[in-house]
Design a protein around this motif. Structure first.
Motif, PDB file in Angstrom:
ATOM      1  N   GLU A   1       0.851  -1.191   0.000  1.00  0.00           N
ATOM      2  CA  GLU A   1       0.000   0.000   0.000  1.00  0.00           C
ATOM      3  C   GLU A   1       0.882   1.234   0.000  1.00  0.00           C
ATOM      4  OE1 GLU A   1      -3.694   1.931   2.619  1.00  0.00           O
ATOM      5  OE2 GLU A   1      -2.964  -0.111   2.979  1.00  0.00           O
ATOM      6  N   ILE A   2       0.518   2.226  -0.805  1.00  0.00           N
ATOM      7  CA  ILE A   2       1.269   3.473  -0.921  1.00  0.00           C
ATOM      8  C   ILE A   2       0.309   4.636  -0.776  1.00  0.00           C
ATOM      9  CG2 ILE A   2       2.686   4.919  -2.433  1.00  0.00           C
ATOM     10  CD1 ILE A   2       3.758   2.422  -3.743  1.00  0.00           C
ATOM     11  N   HIS A   3       0.640   5.582   0.118  1.00  0.00           N
ATOM     12  CA  HIS A   3      -0.128   6.803   0.306  1.00  0.00           C
ATOM     13  C   HIS A   3       0.647   7.948  -0.330  1.00  0.00           C
ATOM     14  CE1 HIS A   3      -2.862   5.238   3.657  1.00  0.00           C
ATOM     15  NE2 HIS A   3      -2.080   4.218   3.314  1.00  0.00           N
ATOM     16  N   CYS A   4       0.016   8.739  -1.169  1.00  0.00           N
ATOM     17  CA  CYS A   4       0.710   9.847  -1.812  1.00  0.00           C
ATOM     18  C   CYS A   4      -0.296  10.893  -2.266  1.00  0.00           C
ATOM     19  CB  CYS A   4       1.547   9.367  -2.993  1.00  0.00           C
ATOM     20  SG  CYS A   4       0.600   8.644  -4.333  1.00  0.00           S
TER      21      CYS A   4
ATOM     22  N   SER B   1       3.836  -7.566 -10.530  1.00  0.00           N
ATOM     23  CA  SER B   1       2.905  -8.686 -10.566  1.00  0.00           C
ATOM     24  C   SER B   1       2.039  -8.729  -9.309  1.00  0.00           C
ATOM     25  CB  SER B   1       3.678 -10.010 -10.710  1.00  0.00           C
ATOM     26  OG  SER B   1       4.609 -10.160  -9.644  1.00  0.00           O
ATOM     27  N   ARG B   2       2.609  -8.325  -8.162  1.00  0.00           N
ATOM     28  CA  ARG B   2       1.820  -8.320  -6.938  1.00  0.00           C
ATOM     29  C   ARG B   2       0.937  -7.076  -6.888  1.00  0.00           C
ATOM     30  NH1 ARG B   2       7.000  -6.810  -5.606  1.00  0.00           N
ATOM     31  NH2 ARG B   2       7.229  -4.805  -4.518  1.00  0.00           N
ATOM     32  N   GLN B   3      -0.148  -7.179  -6.147  1.00  0.00           N
ATOM     33  CA  GLN B   3      -1.112  -6.093  -6.070  1.00  0.00           C
ATOM     34  C   GLN B   3      -0.601  -5.012  -5.121  1.00  0.00           C
ATOM     35  OE1 GLN B   3      -3.795  -5.731  -7.865  1.00  0.00           O
ATOM     36  NE2 GLN B   3      -4.483  -3.831  -6.895  1.00  0.00           N
ATOM     37  N   ILE B   4      -0.540  -3.774  -5.602  1.00  0.00           N
ATOM     38  CA  ILE B   4      -0.165  -2.625  -4.777  1.00  0.00           C
ATOM     39  C   ILE B   4      -1.358  -1.678  -4.740  1.00  0.00           C
ATOM     40  CG2 ILE B   4       1.375  -0.646  -4.505  1.00  0.00           C
ATOM     41  CD1 ILE B   4       3.556  -2.182  -5.845  1.00  0.00           C
ATOM     42  N   LYS B   5      -1.858  -1.431  -3.539  1.00  0.00           N
ATOM     43  CA  LYS B   5      -3.010  -0.549  -3.372  1.00  0.00           C
ATOM     44  C   LYS B   5      -2.520   0.895  -3.294  1.00  0.00           C
ATOM     45  CE  LYS B   5      -6.895   0.474  -0.304  1.00  0.00           C
ATOM     46  NZ  LYS B   5      -7.576   0.123   0.970  1.00  0.00           N
ATOM     47  N   MET B   6      -3.057   1.745  -4.152  1.00  0.00           N
ATOM     48  CA  MET B   6      -2.693   3.157  -4.176  1.00  0.00           C
ATOM     49  C   MET B   6      -3.767   3.971  -3.459  1.00  0.00           C
ATOM     50  SD  MET B   6       0.158   3.002  -5.659  1.00  0.00           S
ATOM     51  CE  MET B   6       0.350   4.766  -5.509  1.00  0.00           C
ATOM     52  N   ASN B   7      -3.352   4.807  -2.535  1.00  0.00           N
ATOM     53  CA  ASN B   7      -4.257   5.676  -1.785  1.00  0.00           C
ATOM     54  C   ASN B   7      -3.879   7.125  -2.078  1.00  0.00           C
ATOM     55  OD1 ASN B   7      -6.152   6.679  -0.007  1.00  0.00           O
ATOM     56  ND2 ASN B   7      -4.838   6.448   1.780  1.00  0.00           N
ATOM     57  N   TYR B   8      -4.654   7.770  -2.956  1.00  0.00           N
ATOM     58  CA  TYR B   8      -4.382   9.146  -3.343  1.00  0.00           C
ATOM     59  C   TYR B   8      -5.223  10.098  -2.487  1.00  0.00           C
ATOM     60  CZ  TYR B   8      -2.444   6.899  -7.493  1.00  0.00           C
ATOM     61  OH  TYR B   8      -1.722   6.096  -8.345  1.00  0.00           O
TER      62      TYR B   8
END
Length: 260
Positions: free
Chosen positions: A20-23, A39-46
């Motif tokens: 998970e990445i917050h930006c 390939s792995r799922q990365i959740k983006m939190n804008y």
């Protein structure tokens, strides 16, 4: 996106996976491309418009405070461009040297958890940023009259496993790496030389932290309801007002209650 690829590689080497990445919302284009490449799922939190990531903003403020504290400890008031660059870099990097107050561990620092490398006092704590040192040189061939010690300002230890130090050589205005260095008493001539190099780099005196739009960030800039006018903080204005008050003898009266 290139920086995120490097950060992701560091986490993978340490046995972690970014999920998970917050930006800020302005990074949506580059971060979407970064997330799709894996390939792995990365959740983006804008964040929404006019909104920021609280942890990132607090981290930026902490780095600013450490930069100011380090700068005011230095005997120089005019820094060359290279020293400013390393000053900011070291303020950010050394935050990970000690356990985080609300981190996942009370005993291990983020650096130890991620890189799994111990700190060595002889390498990481023997010298401080801005200290005047003599870098031991080994010229080749050795049977010449070249100096065996170079006038340098200490920057930081090298990132390799062996003992080494990155030094700012005053005679060439460049960064060099040496195995050993010896601390020496700072003299006025060295201070003048550092100031001369800063003038050569067209660097302003003092230190002002600005964002990428060129707006100066003051110490209390995050205080709610407080606005600053940059014209009121001009150095020439400060000097003029101070000189006028001293020459005219006009001073504010002291309140007896305030004095008590």
């Amino acid at each position: 996106e290139k920086c995120m690829e490097e950060i992701d590689a560091i986490y993978v080497d340490g046995g972690f996976q970014i999920k998970e990445i917050h930006c800020d919302n302005e990074f949506r284009t580059s971060m979407n491309s970064f997330a799709r490449k894996h390939s792995r799922q990365i959740k983006m939190n804008y964040t929404s418009a006019k909104e920021h990531v609280p942890r990132a903003e607090r981290n930026n403020r902490t780095i600013q405070e450490r930069i100011r504290a380090t700068y005011h400890r230095l005997p120089y008031d005019h820094l060359p461009r290279i020293m400013v660059k390393y000053l900011v870099s070291e303020a950010a990097r050394k935050l990970n040297f000690f356990p985080a107050k609300h981190g996942v561990s009370k005993h291990y620092s983020p650096r130890m958890i991620l890189h799994q490398e111990n700190l060595d006092y002889a390498k990481h704590g023997m010298y401080t940023f801005g200290e005047y040192v003599l870098g031991h040189d080994e010229p080749n061939p050795s049977n010449t009259q070249e100096a065996r010690a170079l006038d340098c300002i200490y920057l930081r230890p090298t990132s390799n496993m062996q003992e080494g130090h990155e030094l700012y050589r005053l005679h060439t205005n460049s960064v060099i790496t040496r195995r050993r260095c010896t601390p020496m008493p700072l003299t006025p001539s060295i201070i003048k030389q550092v100031h001369a190099l800063a003038t050569l780099d067209n660097m302003p005196k003092g230190i002002k932290i600005q964002n990428r739009t060129g707006i100066t960030i003051f110490d209390s800039s995050w205080t709610a309801g407080v606005d600053y006018d940059e014209e009121q903080f001009d150095d020439d204005d400060y000097t003029t007002i101070s000189n006028q008050s001293e020459e005219s003898g006009e001073y504010d009266e002291i309140d007896e209650n305030e004095l008590a």
